[in-house]
Motif scaffolding. Structure first.
Motif, PDB file in Angstrom:
ATOM      1  N   ARG A  67      28.661  45.254  45.266  1.00 50.39           N
ATOM      2  CA  ARG A  67      30.241  44.867  45.508  1.00 50.39           C
ATOM      3  C   ARG A  67      30.041  43.866  46.336  1.00 50.39           C
ATOM      4  O   ARG A  67      29.889  43.693  47.266  1.00 50.39           O
ATOM      5  CB  ARG A  67      30.678  46.028  45.301  1.00 50.39           C
ATOM      6  N   GLN A  68      30.714  43.428  46.213  1.00 51.17           N
ATOM      7  CA  GLN A  68      31.514  41.536  47.105  1.00 51.17           C
ATOM      8  C   GLN A  68      32.658  40.734  46.408  1.00 51.17           C
ATOM      9  O   GLN A  68      33.185  41.143  46.025  1.00 51.17           O
ATOM     10  CB  GLN A  68      30.560  40.115  46.315  1.00 51.17           C
ATOM     11  N   ARG A  69      33.136  40.742  48.246  1.00 51.67           N
ATOM     12  CA  ARG A  69      34.081  40.432  47.697  1.00 51.67           C
ATOM     13  C   ARG A  69      35.040  39.322  48.677  1.00 51.67           C
ATOM     14  O   ARG A  69      33.971  39.394  49.683  1.00 51.67           O
ATOM     15  CB  ARG A  69      35.352  41.497  48.297  1.00 51.67           C
ATOM     16  N   LEU A  70      35.044  38.070  47.914  1.00 52.77           N
ATOM     17  CA  LEU A  70      34.859  36.629  49.121  1.00 52.77           C
ATOM     18  C   LEU A  70      36.277  36.302  49.658  1.00 52.77           C
ATOM     19  O   LEU A  70      36.913  36.144  49.012  1.00 52.77           O
ATOM     20  CB  LEU A  70      34.440  36.240  47.725  1.00 52.77           C
ATOM     21  N   ALA A  71      35.950  35.476  50.638  1.00 51.71           N
ATOM     22  CA  ALA A  71      37.196  35.111  51.106  1.00 51.71           C
ATOM     23  C   ALA A  71      37.116  33.620  49.928  1.00 51.71           C
ATOM     24  O   ALA A  71      36.777  33.659  49.295  1.00 51.71           O
ATOM     25  CB  ALA A  71      36.005  33.785  52.690  1.00 51.71           C
ATOM     26  N   PRO A  72      38.531  33.151  50.067  1.00 57.58           N
ATOM     27  CA  PRO A  72      39.127  32.104  49.780  1.00 57.58           C
ATOM     28  C   PRO A  72      38.360  30.910  49.620  1.00 57.58           C
ATOM     29  O   PRO A  72      37.594  30.385  50.741  1.00 57.58           O
ATOM     30  CB  PRO A  72      40.734  32.005  49.848  1.00 57.58           C
ATOM     31  N   HIS A  73      37.577  30.547  48.002  1.00 58.05           N
ATOM     32  CA  HIS A  73      36.914  29.355  47.787  1.00 58.05           C
ATOM     33  C   HIS A  73      35.476  28.991  48.241  1.00 58.05           C
ATOM     34  O   HIS A  73      34.896  27.740  47.917  1.00 58.05           O
ATOM     35  CB  HIS A  73      37.549  27.664  49.121  1.00 58.05           C
ATOM     36  N   TRP A 105      23.830  41.123  34.640  1.00 60.31           N
ATOM     37  CA  TRP A 105      24.541  40.161  35.127  1.00 60.31           C
ATOM     38  C   TRP A 105      26.441  39.540  34.614  1.00 60.31           C
ATOM     39  O   TRP A 105      25.625  39.559  32.984  1.00 60.31           O
ATOM     40  CB  TRP A 105      23.476  38.962  35.069  1.00 60.31           C
ATOM     41  N   PRO A 106      26.920  39.561  35.305  1.00 53.52           N
ATOM     42  CA  PRO A 106      28.398  39.373  34.131  1.00 53.52           C
ATOM     43  C   PRO A 106      28.397  37.774  33.703  1.00 53.52           C
ATOM     44  O   PRO A 106      27.331  36.811  34.674  1.00 53.52           O
ATOM     45  CB  PRO A 106      29.144  39.292  35.227  1.00 53.52           C
ATOM     46  N   PHE A 127      27.846  43.219  40.740  1.00 55.13           N
ATOM     47  CA  PHE A 127      26.350  42.859  39.916  1.00 55.13           C
ATOM     48  C   PHE A 127      25.753  44.561  39.602  1.00 55.13           C
ATOM     49  O   PHE A 127      25.262  45.987  40.403  1.00 55.13           O
ATOM     50  CB  PHE A 127      25.264  42.957  41.252  1.00 55.13           C
ATOM     51  N   PRO A 128      26.038  45.216  38.491  1.00 52.49           N
ATOM     52  CA  PRO A 128      26.052  46.690  37.906  1.00 52.49           C
ATOM     53  C   PRO A 128      24.781  47.009  37.680  1.00 52.49           C
ATOM     54  O   PRO A 128      23.602  45.926  37.027  1.00 52.49           O
ATOM     55  CB  PRO A 128      27.076  46.294  36.504  1.00 52.49           C
ATOM     56  N   MET A 129      24.357  47.912  37.792  1.00 51.57           N
ATOM     57  CA  MET A 129      22.648  48.526  37.828  1.00 51.57           C
ATOM     58  C   MET A 129      22.709  49.885  37.029  1.00 51.57           C
ATOM     59  O   MET A 129      23.563  50.307  37.763  1.00 51.57           O
ATOM     60  CB  MET A 129      22.135  48.289  38.816  1.00 51.57           C
ATOM     61  N   PHE A 186      34.612  48.206  38.843  1.00 47.71           N
ATOM     62  CA  PHE A 186      33.132  47.787  37.821  1.00 47.71           C
ATOM     63  C   PHE A 186      34.134  46.856  37.021  1.00 47.71           C
ATOM     64  O   PHE A 186      33.368  46.371  36.146  1.00 47.71           O
ATOM     65  CB  PHE A 186      33.176  49.329  37.799  1.00 47.71           C
ATOM     66  N   ALA A 187      35.618  47.294  36.230  1.00 46.99           N
ATOM     67  CA  ALA A 187      36.085  46.224  35.310  1.00 46.99           C
ATOM     68  C   ALA A 187      36.013  45.324  35.683  1.00 46.99           C
ATOM     69  O   ALA A 187      36.392  44.599  33.711  1.00 46.99           O
ATOM     70  CB  ALA A 187      37.543  47.292  35.332  1.00 46.99           C
ATOM     71  N   ILE A 188      35.974  44.012  36.601  1.00 48.23           N
ATOM     72  CA  ILE A 188      36.068  43.216  36.873  1.00 48.23           C
ATOM     73  C   ILE A 188      34.367  42.591  36.333  1.00 48.23           C
ATOM     74  O   ILE A 188      34.561  41.667  35.343  1.00 48.23           O
ATOM     75  CB  ILE A 188      36.003  42.951  38.300  1.00 48.23           C
ATOM     76  N   ALA A 189      33.450  43.333  36.530  1.00 52.11           N
ATOM     77  CA  ALA A 189      31.998  42.913  35.802  1.00 52.11           C
ATOM     78  C   ALA A 189      32.163  42.856  33.768  1.00 52.11           C
ATOM     79  O   ALA A 189      31.608  42.641  33.389  1.00 52.11           O
ATOM     80  CB  ALA A 189      30.739  43.780  36.633  1.00 52.11           C
ATOM     81  N   ASP A 190      32.992  43.911  33.893  1.00 49.19           N
ATOM     82  CA  ASP A 190      33.517  44.920  32.368  1.00 49.19           C
ATOM     83  C   ASP A 190      33.771  43.385  31.876  1.00 49.19           C
ATOM     84  O   ASP A 190      33.697  43.240  30.586  1.00 49.19           O
ATOM     85  CB  ASP A 190      34.245  46.290  31.771  1.00 49.19           C
TER      86      ASP A 190
END
Length: 722
Positions: A67-73, A105-106, A127-129, A186-190
């Motif tokens: 799981r990756q939560r990224l800063a804006p931009h 891969w999404p 990134f689901p596995m 996980f719903a974001i990847a789905d």
């Protein structure tokens, strides 16, 4: 006696647990939930290992993910990152019986920053596995997952990051889903999960573009607001170029500019479609250019599939290329063998001479057909190799070096293979003489393959993407072209009969021809040093000593030191030692920088760098070379490194890029295949705003400087020099 303190602290022991929990949170990485690992934080990203289930059961398959939560931009990358970046990698340490599958891969987005484009994700992504729990996992125990991961995040700059993760999941009789927060991740990847394309997809290719045609129900101007193709393999399309979309009722057409890694072979990818309401979906499909046959139902059906060149033109180019190959510097090592063979025709019986030339031709054809079959077999296995690929193996180069040395020692008279050349006219009718002619033809092809002659590049490139039988025909015509001069000499022996009668001159010629073989062996040692470094060179030099010793021992036996068995036995022991050296050479580490350092005013080839220079509008000259390509080295010494060419590069602001194919390099292989070429040398000039100009394999100063002037200084039509 009562003692007072200046500061009194009153502790409510009921709050001690909360205090300890707060201290622990400050001193150790945070845990978002029981189904989430420790967090690895940076100013750019917060990364963790998560499980869709808070508890797992024996034998169950569940989903986990990075799981990756990224800063804006900031963004991270898909499996094909585009022009920059790299996809995340994760390596697990698992308990016995557990296994983790590949990343599902999404679907990605495209990010364009200046002259480069990247494929990846912003904000948050998982990134689901799939994780398989061991069958013998005991309820009440815990399943410990440990992993090391690395990833790259980019905004205007790219920063590599890494982390270690530990996730401990309870094992229970029945599984329990995790928290709403983790399931939402996980719903974001789905939501980005690629779907199977419900349409019929066809494509075609021309000199610079790919045209994708998608037909099916539901396609209309209202249902398709935009569409973008994401190839799974790097360089199939120009990542930053606009993808031109045309939508009609039931038909979607997308025009894509070819990329540097384009090959006329099927390429899996995703088609991202945004509908009228702004919803985006990703569809998995294969891009199969019409020039490449899909699974053909029959040979006849395959024959109807057009190749990039008509069969007659491929065959004609192949024949001309093989004929010209006789004059290329690459065949220098074979000249000594041919010279002695021609001398052997002196005074020979006409029938015997004709048969010898036929056997030589059969040897050439057999070698070309064998090469064709090997290339086709390797390609069918999914590997990318090109013409002269065998010289990319240090083991093969060492073996050829030792063989050239052995032939030179034979020509010098250290030992004999068959009878001497004196009286060769009688011997040519014997089986041994025919076997020698056949072997000479084989060796001529093996040694001549490091380089390509004019016309050969287009023929080979087209043949290897055509049906198998077409490739066989093309390679056979190439062999016929190479063998033709010697075959004609045999068919018309009156020419050979003009040579002096057999005599001592033949012995002197034979001994003189040994020195080109020694020179070839020395050159191959230099090539090996570029490939396998100092360690490989030491092994090869030791092998040359053993070859010399074995040749001397065989000579002693033949001279009858005399009828003793020991010279032959000792020679066999020496050859066994040579085999041991080959095994060690096979495991020798490659040289750190094959081909040596880049020459002054050049920079190493990089597809990303080439794309960036072209986007800046700079002219670029690309030279694909290798240490084992003699023609490449000759062109560099006689043309590219001369003052006139260097001055022309400076005047026109040409950036000189050089790729080294001495060892296998998939990036260079892909570059060559993008021009339907499979051999060296290869030269191409990119003028700003124009199609690339391919130069011939043999260069002159005038040709190169005129190309720079015409392409950089005017708007004349593109020069097509094949």
């Amino acid at each position: 006696m009562h003692r007072s303190f200046p500061l009194a602290v009153r502790i409510d022991w009921r709050d001690l647990g909360a205090v300890l929990a707060l201290a622990l949170a400050l001193l150790t990485p945070a845990f978002a939930a029981a189904e989430e690992s420790n967090l690895v934080r940076s100013p750019r990203a917060t990364v963790s290992l998560v499980s869709e289930h808070a508890a797992v059961s024996p034998g169950q398959t569940v989903r986990i993910g990075l799981r990756q939560r990224l800063a804006p931009h900031w963004h991270t990358y898909w499996k094909n990152p585009g022009d920059a970046g790299s996809p995340p990698n994760i390596a697990f340490q698992l308990p016995p019986g557990a296994s983790v599958g590949e990343i599902a891969w999404p679907g990605p987005d495209r990010f364009i920053i200046g002259p480069v484009a990247s494929y990846g994700y912003e904000n948050e992504i998982v990134f689901p596995m799939s994780l398989t729990v061991p069958q013998d996992a005991k309820p009440g125990s815990r399943l410990l997952l440990e992993a090391n991961a690395d990833w790259v995040v980019c905004e205007k700059e790219c920063i590599p990051e890494e982390g270690k993760f530990s996730l401990s999941l309870p094992v229970e009789a029945s599984a329990r889903l995790g928290s709403d927060a983790v399931r939402a991740a996980f719903a974001i990847a789905d939501a980005r999960r690629p779907q199977a394309a419900p349409w019929k997809v066809a494509s075609s290719a021309d000199a610079s573009a790919l045209h994708m045609r998608v037909e099916g129900a539901g396609i209309s101007a209202q249902s398709v607001r935009s569409a973008l193709y994401f190839p799974e393999r790097w360089g199939v399309v120009d990542h930053v170029a606009e993808q031109s979309l045309k939508v009609e009722e039931g038909v979607l057409t997308l025009t894509l500019r070819k990329g540097q890694g384009y090959t006329p072979a099927p390429s899996a990818g995703l088609l991202a479609v945004t509908d009228g309401g702004g919803q985006q979906r990703w569809f998995a499909l294969d891009l199969v250019p019409a020039s490449v046959p899909a699974a053909a139902d029959s040979t006849a059906a395959a024959a109807e599939t057009p190749a990039s060149l008509p069969l007659w033109q491929m065959a004609a180019f192949a024949f001309l290329g093989g004929l010209i190959l006789n004059l290329m510097p690459c065949v220098f090592p074979v000249l000594a063998i041919k010279a002695t063979a021609v001398a052997g025709m002196s005074g020979g019986d006409r029938r015997a001479v004709r048969i010898s030339s036929v056997f030589y031709t059969l040897g050439v054809l057999a070698a070309f057909l064998a090469l064709a079959l090997v290339l086709l077999a390797v390609r069918a296995g999914g590997s990318a190799v090109g013409w002269g690929f065998q010289f990319q193996s240090p083991l093969f180069v060492a073996a050829m070096c030792w063989l050239m040395l052995a032939i030179g020692l034979n020509l010098s008279g250290v030992f004999e293979v068959g009878s001497s050349l004196t009286g060769a006219g009688q011997e040519l009718a014997e089986r041994q003489g025919h076997a020698g002619s056949f072997f000479t033809g084989l060796l001529a092809v093996v040694v001549a393959t490091p380089c390509t002659a004019p016309f050969m590049g287009a023929a080979i490139g087209s043949a290897l993407v055509a049906p198998g039988f077409v490739s066989i025909v093309v390679f056979a015509m190439m062999g016929l072209g190479l063998a033709l001069p010697f075959l004609l000499l045999g068919m018309f022996p009156a020419v050979a009969q003009r040579l002096p009668r057999p005599g001592p001159w033949m012995i002197r010629l034979r001994q003189a021809m040994a020195f080109p073989m020694y020179a070839t062996a020395a050159w191959l040692l230099w090539v090996l040093a570029q490939q396998a470094g100092e360690a490989g060179l030491r092994l090869a030099l030791a092998g040359t000593v053993l070859v010399g010793l074995a040749a001397w021992l065989v000579g002693l036996h033949q001279q009858g030191a005399g009828r003793s068995w020991w010279p032959r036995g000792a020679a066999l022991i020496v050859l066994a030692g040579l085999a041991g050296l080959m095994l060690n050479l096979h495991g020798a580490a490659p040289a750190a920088a094959p081909g040596g350092a880049q020459a002054k005013n050049t920079e190493p080839y990089s597809a990303e760098r080439l794309a960036s220079l072209r986007a800046e509008g700079k002219p670029v000259f690309v030279n694909m070379s290798a240490a084992w390509c003699i023609t490449c080295l000759v062109n560099e010494r006689t043309t590219l490194s001369t003052a006139a060419v260097q001055q022309a590069m400076r005047e026109h602001g040409v950036v000189y890029m050089k790729g080294d194919w001495t060892n296998r390099d998939p990036a260079i292989t892909a570059f060559l295949r993008s021009f339907q070429r499979d051999g060296l040398p290869f030269y191409v000039f990119y003028a700003p705003g124009k199609e690339p100009t391919v130069l011939p394999p043999v260069l002159t100063q005038e040709l190169v400087t005129e190309t720079f002037e015409e392409q950089s200084g005017s708007n004349a039509a593109v020069i097509a020099r094949q």
